[in-house]
Design an enzyme around this catalytic site. Structure first.
Site, PDB file in Angstrom:
ATOM      1  N   ASP A  83      21.232  36.424  13.081  1.00  0.00           N
ATOM      2  CA  ASP A  83      20.050  35.912  13.792  1.00  0.00           C
ATOM      3  C   ASP A  83      18.992  37.011  13.822  1.00  0.00           C
ATOM      4  O   ASP A  83      19.294  38.191  13.639  1.00  0.00           O
ATOM      5  CB  ASP A  83      20.397  35.489  15.226  1.00  0.00           C
ATOM      6  CG  ASP A  83      19.194  34.907  15.962  1.00  0.00           C
ATOM      7  OD1 ASP A  83      18.478  34.077  15.370  1.00  0.00           O
ATOM      8  OD2 ASP A  83      18.923  35.304  17.109  1.00  0.00           O
ATOM      9  N   SER A  84      17.751  36.598  14.105  1.00  0.00           N
ATOM     10  CA  SER A  84      16.674  37.573  14.228  1.00  0.00           C
ATOM     11  C   SER A  84      16.915  38.501  15.428  1.00  0.00           C
ATOM     12  O   SER A  84      16.356  39.592  15.479  1.00  0.00           O
ATOM     13  CB  SER A  84      15.348  36.841  14.424  1.00  0.00           C
ATOM     14  OG  SER A  84      15.397  36.106  15.632  1.00  0.00           O
TER      15      SER A  84
ATOM     16  N   CYS B 243      20.132  30.862  13.212  1.00  0.00           N
ATOM     17  CA  CYS B 243      18.711  30.969  13.549  1.00  0.00           C
ATOM     18  C   CYS B 243      18.002  29.782  12.912  1.00  0.00           C
ATOM     19  O   CYS B 243      18.111  29.578  11.695  1.00  0.00           O
ATOM     20  CB  CYS B 243      18.164  32.279  12.980  1.00  0.00           C
ATOM     21  SG  CYS B 243      16.400  32.487  13.169  1.00  0.00           S
TER      22      CYS B 243
ATOM     23  N   GLU C  90      14.254  38.193  24.497  1.00  0.00           N
ATOM     24  CA  GLU C  90      14.516  39.491  23.866  1.00  0.00           C
ATOM     25  C   GLU C  90      14.203  40.635  24.828  1.00  0.00           C
ATOM     26  O   GLU C  90      14.788  41.705  24.729  1.00  0.00           O
ATOM     27  CB  GLU C  90      13.681  39.641  22.578  1.00  0.00           C
ATOM     28  CG  GLU C  90      14.165  38.778  21.413  1.00  0.00           C
ATOM     29  CD  GLU C  90      15.481  39.262  20.788  1.00  0.00           C
ATOM     30  OE1 GLU C  90      15.680  40.477  20.651  1.00  0.00           O
ATOM     31  OE2 GLU C  90      16.316  38.396  20.453  1.00  0.00           O
TER      32      GLU C  90
ATOM     33  N   CYS D 241      16.238  26.229  18.847  1.00  0.00           N
ATOM     34  CA  CYS D 241      16.173  27.683  18.677  1.00  0.00           C
ATOM     35  C   CYS D 241      17.407  28.230  19.376  1.00  0.00           C
ATOM     36  O   CYS D 241      17.689  27.859  20.520  1.00  0.00           O
ATOM     37  CB  CYS D 241      14.914  28.257  19.315  1.00  0.00           C
ATOM     38  SG  CYS D 241      14.904  30.064  19.357  1.00  0.00           S
TER      39      CYS D 241
ATOM     40  N   HIS E 250      18.100  30.942  20.643  1.00  0.00           N
ATOM     41  CA  HIS E 250      17.869  31.731  21.866  1.00  0.00           C
ATOM     42  C   HIS E 250      17.849  30.848  23.121  1.00  0.00           C
ATOM     43  O   HIS E 250      18.156  31.315  24.215  1.00  0.00           O
ATOM     44  CB  HIS E 250      16.505  32.442  21.807  1.00  0.00           C
ATOM     45  CG  HIS E 250      16.482  33.692  20.995  1.00  0.00           C
ATOM     46  ND1 HIS E 250      16.592  33.694  19.631  1.00  0.00           N
ATOM     47  CD2 HIS E 250      16.328  34.995  21.364  1.00  0.00           C
ATOM     48  CE1 HIS E 250      16.504  34.943  19.186  1.00  0.00           C
ATOM     49  NE2 HIS E 250      16.344  35.749  20.213  1.00  0.00           N
TER      50      HIS E 250
HETATM   51  N1  DGL Z   1      17.029  32.334  17.275  1.00  0.00           N
HETATM   52  C1  DGL Z   1      15.905  32.108  16.408  1.00  0.00           C
HETATM   53  C2  DGL Z   1      15.793  30.601  16.112  1.00  0.00           C
HETATM   54  O1  DGL Z   1      16.759  29.871  16.293  1.00  0.00           O
HETATM   55  C3  DGL Z   1      14.687  32.742  17.016  1.00  0.00           C
HETATM   56  C4  DGL Z   1      13.638  32.968  16.068  1.00  0.00           C
HETATM   57  C5  DGL Z   1      12.685  34.083  16.385  1.00  0.00           C
HETATM   58  O2  DGL Z   1      13.057  35.233  16.142  1.00  0.00           O
HETATM   59  O3  DGL Z   1      11.570  33.789  16.787  1.00  0.00           O
HETATM   60  O4  DGL Z   1      14.777  30.120  15.661  1.00  0.00           O
END
Ligand code: DGL
Length: 279
Positions: free
Chosen positions: A15-16, A78, A163, A197, A199
């Site tokens: 993931d990011s 992600c 974050e 998402c 997150h």
């Molecule tokens: N967890 C990522 C997603 O599902 C977040 C993306 C981001 O870094 O903005 O899209």
């Protein structure tokens, strides 16, 4: 073809940032026997507001890193990466990197179950700007369920809030309330909202607080884990290449201290991580 190790190895989860931990958590609950390597590109998060080319470039770099670490199977945990990079990686890069390795995303498993959840056939989608603008969910849902309409709302501040570990605090309420109200104003027949998402489940208490109780909130983790289980059953040749000691290793492209402290809160367990510099 690149000469990656052919030895069995952990499953890669990318993931990011921290969002993929919500997917890892569900995957480990359903598939505890496997080993996992989690890679969070925390140094470059959020991906959500970045261009198609940049998300693709960053995601490919992280996938290559996980292949270098031996992974035969990588999950893009992600949505932004799944929307903007998965197809290119599957259709183009795997052939040149190593056609025996596999990369899967999180959008398809979510799309597959939505027909069983919505009764009104009006579905809401919360996601990053990139995921909403990509139109991936409406397009994929149309293919399987032509009678379902999908209304999206981009929530560009939710990932930075998480974050920065501000998601438990009051300031987050303003943005959660605002985006949910915006979504429901666009379509008042919505009876299910996809958290598009990875997150967002970390904001679940606030999301529930501002969502009318007749609306089903769809978190992806459970469905991604079920889909992975079925995938491994259908592909014994990939399954045989996944090691099984029930262990997880964590890697981040940012500071180890920050990752360890935030990931430990998110997963409610002590997390030890290593910093990695992408090649
Ligand atoms: N967890 C990522 C997603 O599902 C977040 C993306 C981001 O870094 O903005 O899209």
């Amino acid at each position: 073809m690149t000469n990656y190790s052919t030895e069995p190895a952990p499953i890669g989860i990318f993931d990011s940032g921290y969002g993929g931990l919500t997917i890892l958590d569900e995957i480990r609950a359903q598939l505890p026997q496997y080993d996992y390597i989690y890679l969070g590109d925390n140094a470059r998060t959020p991906y959500g507001s970045r261009s198609f080319d940049v998300v693709y470039e960053y995601t490919l770099q992280c996938v290559k890193q996980l292949f270098e670490m031996g992974c035969h199977l990588v999950i893009l945990a992600c949505n932004t990466a799944s929307a903007k990079a998965l197809r290119n990686i599957q259709q183009k890069d795997l052939h040149t990197l190593d056609s025996s390795r596999r990369v899967l995303g999180v959008i398809r498993p979510t799309v597959e179950i939505i027909g069983d959840i919505t009764k009104t056939k009006h579905v809401g989608l919360l996601g990053t700007l990139g995921t909403i603008q990509s139109n991936s969910y409406p397009l994929e849902i149309k293919k399987l369920f032509p009678d379902i309409s999908v209304t999206g709302e981009a929530c560009p501040l939710w990932v930075p809030i998480i974050e920065n570990n501000e998601h438990m605090h009051q300031g987050a309420d303003y943005f959660v309330k605002k985006n949910i109200e915006n979504l429901l104003r666009k379509d008042d027949k919505i009876d299910s909202i996809i958290l598009g998402c990875t997150h967002y489940p970390l904001l679940i208490n606030k999301i529930k607080a501002y969502t009318p109780s007749h609306i089903t909130i769809v978190s992806q983790g459970k469905y991604v884990a079920q889909s992975l289980l079925q995938y491994l059953q259908r592909h014994p040749e990939i399954e045989a290449k996944c090691t099984k000691n029930g262990e997880v290793q964590f890697f981040t492209t940012e500071s180890v201290e920050k990752f360890q402290s935030s990931a430990s809160i998110f997963l409610q367990q002590k997390v030890e991580a290593k910093r990695i510099t992408l090649v």
